[in-house]
Design a protein around this motif. Structure first.
Motif, PDB file in Angstrom:
ATOM      1  N   PRO A 141       0.386  -1.250  -0.203  1.00 25.96           N
ATOM      2  CA  PRO A 141      -0.149  -0.235  -0.046  1.00 25.96           C
ATOM      3  C   PRO A 141       0.865   1.442   0.089  1.00 25.96           C
ATOM      4  CG  PRO A 141       0.078  -1.019   2.273  1.00 25.96           C
ATOM      5  CD  PRO A 141       0.277  -1.810   1.209  1.00 25.96           C
ATOM      6  N   GLU A 142       0.468   2.358  -0.710  1.00 26.06           N
ATOM      7  CA  GLU A 142       1.287   3.646  -1.044  1.00 26.06           C
ATOM      8  C   GLU A 142       0.890   4.503  -0.683  1.00 26.06           C
ATOM      9  OE1 GLU A 142       4.098   3.838  -2.375  1.00 26.06           O
ATOM     10  OE2 GLU A 142       4.976   1.672  -3.620  1.00 26.06           O
ATOM     11  N   ALA A 143       1.162   5.313   0.147  1.00 28.13           N
ATOM     12  CA  ALA A 143       1.189   6.609   0.403  1.00 28.13           C
ATOM     13  C   ALA A 143       0.704   7.167  -0.563  1.00 28.13           C
ATOM     14  CB  ALA A 143       2.282   7.405   1.212  1.00 28.13           C
ATOM     15  N   VAL A 144      -1.167   8.131  -0.245  1.00 31.06           N
ATOM     16  CA  VAL A 144      -1.648   9.127  -0.673  1.00 31.06           C
ATOM     17  C   VAL A 144      -0.905   9.565  -1.996  1.00 31.06           C
ATOM     18  CG1 VAL A 144      -3.348  10.749  -0.679  1.00 31.06           C
ATOM     19  CG2 VAL A 144      -3.241   9.156   0.887  1.00 31.06           C
ATOM     20  N   ARG A 145       0.399  10.445  -1.883  1.00 32.70           N
ATOM     21  CA  ARG A 145       0.937  11.915  -2.106  1.00 32.70           C
ATOM     22  C   ARG A 145       1.422  10.019  -3.586  1.00 32.70           C
ATOM     23  NH1 ARG A 145       5.454  13.658   1.532  1.00 32.70           N
ATOM     24  NH2 ARG A 145       6.302  14.810  -0.640  1.00 32.70           N
ATOM     25  N   TYR A 146       1.694   9.600  -3.105  1.00 35.10           N
ATOM     26  CA  TYR A 146       2.364   8.314  -4.559  1.00 35.10           C
ATOM     27  C   TYR A 146       1.500   7.792  -5.346  1.00 35.10           C
ATOM     28  CZ  TYR A 146       6.892   8.953  -1.348  1.00 35.10           C
ATOM     29  OH  TYR A 146       7.761   9.830  -0.983  1.00 35.10           O
ATOM     30  N   VAL A 147       0.203   7.729  -4.861  1.00 36.53           N
ATOM     31  CA  VAL A 147      -0.686   6.681  -5.587  1.00 36.53           C
ATOM     32  C   VAL A 147      -1.231   8.362  -6.412  1.00 36.53           C
ATOM     33  CG1 VAL A 147      -2.860   5.869  -5.503  1.00 36.53           C
ATOM     34  CG2 VAL A 147      -1.757   5.268  -3.850  1.00 36.53           C
ATOM     35  N   GLU A 148      -1.203   9.361  -5.973  1.00 28.13           N
ATOM     36  CA  GLU A 148      -1.340  10.249  -7.187  1.00 28.13           C
ATOM     37  C   GLU A 148      -0.624  10.256  -8.763  1.00 28.13           C
ATOM     38  OE1 GLU A 148      -1.948  13.638  -4.420  1.00 28.13           O
ATOM     39  OE2 GLU A 148      -3.705  12.779  -3.476  1.00 28.13           O
ATOM     40  N   LYS A 149       0.563   9.944  -8.261  1.00 27.23           N
ATOM     41  CA  LYS A 149       1.336   9.868  -9.644  1.00 27.23           C
ATOM     42  C   LYS A 149       1.155   8.263 -10.580  1.00 27.23           C
ATOM     43  CE  LYS A 149       3.560  13.510  -7.638  1.00 27.23           C
ATOM     44  NZ  LYS A 149       3.310  14.534  -8.146  1.00 27.23           N
ATOM     45  N   TYR A 150       0.102   7.879  -9.959  1.00 26.22           N
ATOM     46  CA  TYR A 150       0.033   6.754 -11.065  1.00 26.22           C
ATOM     47  C   TYR A 150      -0.624   7.087 -12.683  1.00 26.22           C
ATOM     48  CZ  TYR A 150      -0.114   2.826  -7.116  1.00 26.22           C
ATOM     49  OH  TYR A 150       0.590   1.852  -6.131  1.00 26.22           O
ATOM     50  N   SER A 151      -0.549   5.988 -13.534  1.00 25.35           N
ATOM     51  CA  SER A 151      -1.039   6.700 -14.648  1.00 25.35           C
ATOM     52  C   SER A 151      -1.158   5.193 -15.383  1.00 25.35           C
ATOM     53  CB  SER A 151      -0.025   7.381 -15.293  1.00 25.35           C
ATOM     54  OG  SER A 151       1.586   6.610 -15.626  1.00 25.35           O
ATOM     55  N   GLY A 152      -1.611   5.248 -16.233  1.00 25.12           N
ATOM     56  CA  GLY A 152      -2.543   4.426 -16.637  1.00 25.12           C
ATOM     57  C   GLY A 152      -2.402   2.604 -16.268  1.00 25.12           C
ATOM     58  N   ALA A 153      -1.739   1.847 -17.137  1.00 24.13           N
ATOM     59  CA  ALA A 153      -2.211   0.456 -15.919  1.00 24.13           C
ATOM     60  C   ALA A 153      -1.906   0.459 -14.353  1.00 24.13           C
ATOM     61  CB  ALA A 153      -1.295  -0.619 -16.712  1.00 24.13           C
ATOM     62  N   MET A 154      -1.294   1.489 -14.155  1.00 27.66           N
ATOM     63  CA  MET A 154      -0.860   0.891 -12.530  1.00 27.66           C
ATOM     64  C   MET A 154      -2.411   0.637 -11.767  1.00 27.66           C
ATOM     65  SD  MET A 154       2.571   4.097 -11.990  1.00 27.66           S
ATOM     66  CE  MET A 154       4.167   3.648 -12.782  1.00 27.66           C
ATOM     67  N   TRP A 155      -3.100   1.332 -11.925  1.00 29.36           N
ATOM     68  CA  TRP A 155      -4.485   1.522 -12.026  1.00 29.36           C
ATOM     69  C   TRP A 155      -4.754   0.458 -11.293  1.00 29.36           C
ATOM     70  CZ3 TRP A 155      -5.164   5.974  -8.714  1.00 29.36           C
ATOM     71  CH2 TRP A 155      -4.782   7.541  -9.482  1.00 29.36           C
ATOM     72  N   ALA A 156      -4.490  -0.402 -12.504  1.00 27.78           N
ATOM     73  CA  ALA A 156      -5.030  -1.954 -12.454  1.00 27.78           C
ATOM     74  C   ALA A 156      -4.811  -2.690 -10.706  1.00 27.78           C
ATOM     75  CB  ALA A 156      -4.705  -2.425 -13.271  1.00 27.78           C
ATOM     76  N   THR A 157      -3.543  -2.863 -10.411  1.00 25.48           N
ATOM     77  CA  THR A 157      -2.808  -2.694  -9.048  1.00 25.48           C
ATOM     78  C   THR A 157      -4.094  -2.746  -7.469  1.00 25.48           C
ATOM     79  OG1 THR A 157      -1.572  -0.507  -8.439  1.00 25.48           O
ATOM     80  CG2 THR A 157      -0.821  -2.568  -9.860  1.00 25.48           C
ATOM     81  N   LEU A 158      -5.389  -1.939  -8.201  1.00 22.21           N
ATOM     82  CA  LEU A 158      -5.847  -1.001  -7.096  1.00 22.21           C
ATOM     83  C   LEU A 158      -7.311  -2.016  -7.266  1.00 22.21           C
ATOM     84  CD1 LEU A 158      -5.921   2.766  -6.820  1.00 22.21           C
ATOM     85  CD2 LEU A 158      -4.905   0.312  -5.524  1.00 22.21           C
ATOM     86  N   LEU A 159      -7.472  -3.020  -7.771  1.00 16.63           N
ATOM     87  CA  LEU A 159      -8.302  -4.283  -7.625  1.00 16.63           C
ATOM     88  C   LEU A 159      -8.754  -4.849  -6.808  1.00 16.63           C
ATOM     89  CD1 LEU A 159      -8.583  -4.853 -11.581  1.00 16.63           C
ATOM     90  CD2 LEU A 159      -9.734  -3.497 -11.005  1.00 16.63           C
ATOM     91  N   MET A 160      -7.618  -5.479  -6.647  1.00 17.95           N
ATOM     92  CA  MET A 160      -7.303  -6.196  -5.570  1.00 17.95           C
ATOM     93  C   MET A 160      -6.338  -5.493  -4.436  1.00 17.95           C
ATOM     94  SD  MET A 160      -7.255  -9.200  -6.802  1.00 17.95           S
ATOM     95  CE  MET A 160      -5.903 -10.708  -6.065  1.00 17.95           C
ATOM     96  N   PRO A 161      -6.717  -5.920  -2.795  1.00 16.73           N
ATOM     97  CA  PRO A 161      -6.076  -5.309  -1.567  1.00 16.73           C
ATOM     98  C   PRO A 161      -4.900  -5.406  -1.845  1.00 16.73           C
ATOM     99  CG  PRO A 161      -7.576  -7.070  -1.365  1.00 16.73           C
ATOM    100  CD  PRO A 161      -7.334  -7.493  -3.044  1.00 16.73           C
ATOM    101  N   ALA A 162      -4.526  -4.270  -1.188  1.00 17.23           N
ATOM    102  CA  ALA A 162      -2.710  -4.234  -0.945  1.00 17.23           C
ATOM    103  C   ALA A 162      -2.381  -5.097   0.110  1.00 17.23           C
ATOM    104  CB  ALA A 162      -2.181  -2.785   0.516  1.00 17.23           C
ATOM    105  N   GLY A 163      -0.895  -5.695   0.047  1.00 17.13           N
ATOM    106  CA  GLY A 163      -0.674  -7.116   0.688  1.00 17.13           C
ATOM    107  C   GLY A 163       0.222  -6.286   1.734  1.00 17.13           C
ATOM    108  N   ILE A 164       0.654  -7.250   2.644  1.00 19.63           N
ATOM    109  CA  ILE A 164       1.913  -7.328   3.515  1.00 19.63           C
ATOM    110  C   ILE A 164       3.436  -7.304   2.759  1.00 19.63           C
ATOM    111  CG2 ILE A 164       3.450  -8.451   5.118  1.00 19.63           C
ATOM    112  CD1 ILE A 164       0.501  -9.034   6.645  1.00 19.63           C
TER     113      ILE A 164
END
Length: 226
Positions: A141-164
């Motif tokens: 799980p990334e901090a909000v400030r880094y998720v705001e930098k996502y683009s394109g396919a990166m958003w697909a990682t949010l289809l699943m729960p974050a992991g340890i």
């Protein structure tokens, strides 16, 4: 899985669609994954209760501040949540430096360095797994400030729960060393580290299966022992 039209608008893009279709056809693996997360997190909470109490006492004796570090992170479908970690840095560390940490970071406490080295600071995240905000295996799980930098396919990682843990965590376990000599750790992380980690995360998403998750957990244990 949510229906496609129920996803956040920023996720309803062509780059995410193939990943969505792939994951949505693996409902049985998703069910097994959640059942495993619930059962195993309950077992670990019982088994780790005393060790976590000992670690808590060591943290309190080592430096001022609380036992836990609770930063806002992002998980499935862009949901914000507070992650549980043992505090390994001085109090209010995120307000006096970067949100990523290098090995030579002066904010790390003596006990914190030991906990980070053995990844024991991650133990309290079993509570996040139990609540469903996280899973044992998934994109960190990334901090909000880094998720705001996502683009394109990166958003697909949010289809699943974050992991340890994840394959990216294993392969990029020395991330702090890469940031050690950076003039600006945040810039280096966003421009160099994050894109590479995302390549591993997206590969894991394409190959997702419950059996694959178990293998990743075993690889993590081996990596930590080494």
């Amino acid at each position: 899985m949510r229906k496609w039209n129920d996803l956040p608008e920023y996720m309803q893009i062509d780059e995410v669609k193939p990943y969505y279709e792939l994951v949505s056809h693996r409902k049985f693996s998703l069910l097994l994954k959640r059942i495993f997360d619930i059962v195993m997190s309950l077992v670990l909470i019982v088994l780790l209760l005393i060790p976590m109490l000992v670690i808590s006492l060591l943290i309190v004796c080592d430096s001022r501040g609380g036992v836990f570090y609770r930063q806002e992170r992002v998980t499935r479908y862009g949901k914000h949540f507070k992650i549980f970690k043992f505090r390994t840095m001085v109090s209010n560390a995120d307000k006096i430096g970067a949100h990523v940490t290098a090995n030579n970071d002066s904010r790390i406490t003596k006990i914190g360095a030991k906990l980070r080295g053995a990844r024991l600071d991650e133990l309290p995240q079993v509570f996040n797994v139990l609540t469903g905000d996280m899973s044992f295996v998934g994109t960190r799980p990334e901090a909000v400030r880094y998720v705001e930098k996502y683009s394109g396919a990166m958003w697909a990682t949010l289809l699943m729960p974050a992991g340890i843990t994840s394959e990216a965590s294993i392969l990029y376990k020395d991330e702090a060393e890469l940031l050690e000599n950076a003039d600006d750790a945040d810039i280096v992380y966003v421009d160099q580290v994050l894109p590479t980690k995302m390549e591993y995360n997206l590969k894991s998403l394409r190959e997702f299966s419950f059996v694959g998750d178990i293998k990743t957990m075993l690889r993590t244990v081996i990596a930590v022992i080494k």
